[in-house]
Design an enzyme around this catalytic site. Structure first.
Site, PDB file in Angstrom:
ATOM      1  N   GLU A  79      44.932  60.890  17.810  1.00 58.44           N
ATOM      2  CA  GLU A  79      45.445  61.683  16.653  1.00 58.44           C
ATOM      3  C   GLU A  79      44.938  60.826  15.428  1.00 58.44           C
ATOM      4  O   GLU A  79      44.788  61.516  14.386  1.00 58.44           O
ATOM      5  CB  GLU A  79      47.052  61.635  16.743  1.00 58.44           C
ATOM      6  CG  GLU A  79      47.688  62.275  15.808  1.00 58.44           C
ATOM      7  CD  GLU A  79      49.281  61.998  15.667  1.00 58.44           C
ATOM      8  OE1 GLU A  79      49.722  61.239  16.437  1.00 58.44           O
ATOM      9  OE2 GLU A  79      50.154  62.761  15.149  1.00 58.44           O
ATOM     10  N   HIS A  80      45.365  59.788  15.298  1.00 60.42           N
ATOM     11  CA  HIS A  80      44.851  59.012  14.083  1.00 60.42           C
ATOM     12  C   HIS A  80      43.844  57.993  14.387  1.00 60.42           C
ATOM     13  O   HIS A  80      44.229  57.264  15.481  1.00 60.42           O
ATOM     14  CB  HIS A  80      46.085  57.956  13.363  1.00 60.42           C
ATOM     15  CG  HIS A  80      47.349  58.739  13.104  1.00 60.42           C
ATOM     16  ND1 HIS A  80      48.417  59.148  14.014  1.00 60.42           N
ATOM     17  CD2 HIS A  80      47.594  59.598  12.131  1.00 60.42           C
ATOM     18  CE1 HIS A  80      49.228  59.929  13.347  1.00 60.42           C
ATOM     19  NE2 HIS A  80      48.940  60.145  12.238  1.00 60.42           N
TER      20      HIS A  80
ATOM     21  N   HIS B  71      31.764 105.601  21.549  1.00 61.70           N
ATOM     22  CA  HIS B  71      31.302 104.626  20.591  1.00 61.70           C
ATOM     23  C   HIS B  71      30.063 105.042  19.875  1.00 61.70           C
ATOM     24  O   HIS B  71      29.894 104.865  18.678  1.00 61.70           O
ATOM     25  CB  HIS B  71      31.181 103.269  21.082  1.00 61.70           C
ATOM     26  CG  HIS B  71      32.332 102.553  21.392  1.00 61.70           C
ATOM     27  ND1 HIS B  71      33.535 102.717  22.553  1.00 61.70           N
ATOM     28  CD2 HIS B  71      33.060 101.522  20.906  1.00 61.70           C
ATOM     29  CE1 HIS B  71      34.437 102.034  22.138  1.00 61.70           C
ATOM     30  NE2 HIS B  71      34.266 101.227  21.435  1.00 61.70           N
TER      31      HIS B  71
ATOM     32  N   HIS C 211      57.311  54.515  15.835  1.00 62.80           N
ATOM     33  CA  HIS C 211      57.662  55.895  15.841  1.00 62.80           C
ATOM     34  C   HIS C 211      58.617  56.313  17.316  1.00 62.80           C
ATOM     35  O   HIS C 211      59.404  56.970  17.070  1.00 62.80           O
ATOM     36  CB  HIS C 211      56.341  56.894  16.140  1.00 62.80           C
ATOM     37  CG  HIS C 211      55.927  57.360  14.676  1.00 62.80           C
ATOM     38  ND1 HIS C 211      56.654  58.068  13.957  1.00 62.80           N
ATOM     39  CD2 HIS C 211      54.656  57.214  13.934  1.00 62.80           C
ATOM     40  CE1 HIS C 211      55.894  58.353  12.627  1.00 62.80           C
ATOM     41  NE2 HIS C 211      54.934  57.805  12.722  1.00 62.80           N
TER      42      HIS C 211
ATOM     43  N   GLN D  31      52.697  52.592  13.978  1.00 63.21           N
ATOM     44  CA  GLN D  31      52.459  53.630  15.013  1.00 63.21           C
ATOM     45  C   GLN D  31      53.691  53.225  16.230  1.00 63.21           C
ATOM     46  O   GLN D  31      54.262  54.362  16.519  1.00 63.21           O
ATOM     47  CB  GLN D  31      51.071  53.809  15.375  1.00 63.21           C
ATOM     48  CG  GLN D  31      50.897  54.908  16.239  1.00 63.21           C
ATOM     49  CD  GLN D  31      51.415  56.278  15.638  1.00 63.21           C
ATOM     50  OE1 GLN D  31      50.733  56.341  14.444  1.00 63.21           O
ATOM     51  NE2 GLN D  31      52.036  57.162  16.155  1.00 63.21           N
TER      52      GLN D  31
ATOM     53  N   ASP E  32      50.169  59.536   6.229  1.00 66.57           N
ATOM     54  CA  ASP E  32      51.470  59.969   6.695  1.00 66.57           C
ATOM     55  C   ASP E  32      52.551  60.437   5.454  1.00 66.57           C
ATOM     56  O   ASP E  32      53.186  61.465   5.615  1.00 66.57           O
ATOM     57  CB  ASP E  32      52.255  58.745   7.319  1.00 66.57           C
ATOM     58  CG  ASP E  32      51.788  58.431   8.535  1.00 66.57           C
ATOM     59  OD1 ASP E  32      51.028  59.346   9.385  1.00 66.57           O
ATOM     60  OD2 ASP E  32      52.103  57.453   9.400  1.00 66.57           O
TER      61      ASP E  32
END
Lengths: 431, 431
Positions: B322-323, B415, B258, B255, B356
């Site tokens: 996120e993960h 209506h 990145h 991670q 991934d």
């Protein structure tokens, strides 16, 4: 209504145009109120409520006493009607629950998704002349089915500092306990940042005027999810010679009465029907309490005669209406051809009012062409789906070499290494 | 990594903080480029590509020749790896198709939803050092399963005016024909407004740097749907004494590589494991090609010892990563307790790299705490759900009176009238 007989396809794009919105720049107003809310907290809510709603409150939270009083005021008739709507809406939205499906993509590689409720959601209900308690049902019911642990509701107080009792009764029917007497930009700001009285939420849903819409957009830019972009309500009706002109006119008016910026479009293959609908419109309009509003909406609305029903469907798909009524013979045969609409009503007895209130479908729908890319509110609006995977040693041996190759090609060697160390360990444990 | 031993719950909120993003105001740049794109059309794309990507192009559309050449350049090994990933991703996303369920909420009142593809979608794939062809698969596969009739792909050219061949091969594998050599804000502007070369789309999806993110937000404010708000990538690992420190360290690094703004968090109940992971980190880091990036990411990352796994799960739910890797004994037992995460990896062999690239789940996931309210990309991201209803005369008799009462209470008499005219007609036809 503006009438068009057999416009050429090159003219269509002009006919797709929505009424032009007064592009008032509300951004500075929104930012000012958001800033004041952050600094002054609840005091900002009191101040702006006094300024905009004309009432000085000492408490924003709706009390149990007020809730009980609402139960006394609202008629049993209306409560029963709400209960019927509640049951149908609940049944339809319950059907949207998904079963967990575990997919073994390769031996030892199991993947699935699970739904979880969004923890804190804020529902906004406009006040004003029409107390939209039906929106409380449409937003509150899926929120409770999703299991959202915290649901709050904001709605502006009237000049006497009260929320319409029908709104309070609907909220109690749904089971919403946290109800706040605050509206407009200041309500959205409070749901965004939180105050000692009103909790910050993860998502804000609900209809509103241009101020509320602008505030929701600002909230979104600050990381709060919203239901969808909003615009004036719309209805497109496709009718043929089998349609009932009285019904068609009544449906057009039911949309037109929403606001002067509402838009209704009639597409038909029959010039006769068009004439009859126009006659019915002026007849029915004369009895309407909201005649002034409906007339203005009709002024920028369109009645269009096209060659065939296929053309009508093609036009509708390009316009992407919020509501679409297919008041034609054998309406079901055209379902597969509809590629963009919020909610579709088939046949002569499926009026938009049914979906607005009680058939079971949701009435919070994408307007302004957004049905090309957005769905209406549903159970999905109150959940998020988390993906899961469980990979065995064998599973990693199946997919690991491919991961290594792809990671290497993306020059992400640590990604590759996370697989390599495992594959090595599996092999060395086997030896 | 910054290490925290048994922080008190009151200290947790500080530990949830994401690395502060440089709050550069890109709004003016975005608006300028959007304006130029509107005025100069394709010429703006050529100009900005020369300015930002350093290459003067004469054609933006990737030619068949370029696609064929990419097929020749990319190794068979890599193509096979992509094919395996393709099959798994396709299988998992195919399982997300929904069956139509017709719900008869009351006799004669039938309601259902149908999915329709979003007609025009634009996929953005960043260029730069790591050619993210895996994102082509992750976005292109669900788009084709959804049946989106028009899919385009934009990616910036390199200094030689080429898109990385692996990206072109992945796009061909998926079946994306419209590939454009344009990146950054100008690509998003073109997808928003359209030019003679690039069609305007209904939705834009895909990762990108802060410029692309700002441009997507602007596109959203102009009515174009986007996948989700974006932020730097994150991983949270929960480990106990049963975890393999070598694996945990490898995952943290996968991670961290990145970007310098990536964040990794290790939560563990074992101080021993923490020590071993830290040792492994410095050992593995020394071999990494992206060591400089990973080191910076680790500098603002956290390793935290907590009392028990329940506390770790509670922390993770509040952080909403996120993960999330659950590298603990009997990981499955904790699944029900996870309330917010993008994608969850269970056990010692489920590494993030698997998701991934190749296990089948999607890697386009909500970051920055957005997993509290957003799902990752899935088939849902490429469709919208239209609600339908078909009501018979009997059905309208069942729900009509309730609709009339509710419409009246909301003071929407047109209506009400849309129902009343039908109920009257039903009765008079019966007589």
């Amino acid at each position: 209504m503006q009438t068009y007989i057999y416009p050429s396809i090159s003219e269509w794009s002009l006919l797709f145009q929505r009424p032009i919105q007064p592009r008032e720049d509300l951004q500075n107003t929104v930012l000012q109120i958001f800033e004041d809310l952050k600094n002054l907290q609840d005091q900002a809510l009191f101040d702006y409520t006094e300024k905009f709603d004309g009432v000085k409150l000492s408490n924003i939270l709706v009390s149990n006493q007020e809730k009980e009083r609402a139960q006394q005021i609202v008629s049993e008739d209306l409560k029963q009607a709400m209960k019927l709507a509640f049951d149908n809406i609940q049944q339809f939205h319950l059907s949207q629950k998904e079963q967990k499906k575990i997919v073994e993509t390769m031996p030892g590689v199991n993947c699935w998704r699970e739904s979880r409720p969004i923890e804190k959601v804020g529902i906004y209900i406009p006040g004003g002349s029409a107390p939209l308690f039906s929106s409380v049902l449409m937003l509150g019911i899926p929120a409770t089915i999703a299991g959202c642990p915290y649901i709050s509701l904001c709605s502006p107080p009237d000049i006497n500092g009260k929320i319409n009792p029908a709104i309070l009764v609907a909220a109690q029917l749904v089971g919403i306990r946290n109800i706040y007497k605050v509206g407009g930009i200041q309500a959205i700001a409070a749901l965004t940042f939180g105050t000692p009285t009103i909790k910050a939420v993860d998502k804000i849903l609900g209809p509103g005027n241009q101020y509320v819409t602008a505030a929701k957009q600002t909230a979104q830019s600050l990381g709060i999810a919203i239901d969808m972009p909003a615009g004036p309500s719309e209805l497109l009706i496709i009718a043929d010679e089998s349609s009932n002109p009285e019904f068609v006119a009544a449906d057009l008016l039911s949309q037109a009465e929403h606001g002067t910026d509402s838009q209704v479009i009639l597409l038909t293959t029959s010039r006769d029907l068009l004439e009859q609908v126009l006659n019915q419109l002026s007849h029915q309009l004369s009895f309407l309490s909201r005649k002034a509003i409906a007339s203005q909406a009709l002024a920028h609305s369109r009645a269009i005669v096209l060659e065939c029903l296929e053309d009508c469907i093609a036009f509708s798909n390009l316009y992407a209406p919020e509501h679409l009524i297919l008041a034609v013979k054998n309406a079901n045969a055209y379902v597969d051809k509809i590629t963009a609409a919020g909610s579709v009503f088939l046949g002569n007895f499926s009026c938009e009012s049914a979906g607005d209130y009680a058939s079971g479908t949701n009435h919070t729908l994408p307007t302004n062409g957004y049905s090309k890319s957005y769905s209406g509110v549903s159970l999905d609006s109150f959940i998020k789906k988390i993906s899961f995977q469980e990979i065995t040693a064998q599973g990693l041996q199946n997919i690991g070499p491919s991961i290594e190759k792809m990671a290497e090609a993306e020059q992400l060697y640590a990604h590759k290494n996370a697989v390599s160390v495992r594959l090595k360990s599996i092999i060395s444990n086997k030896i």
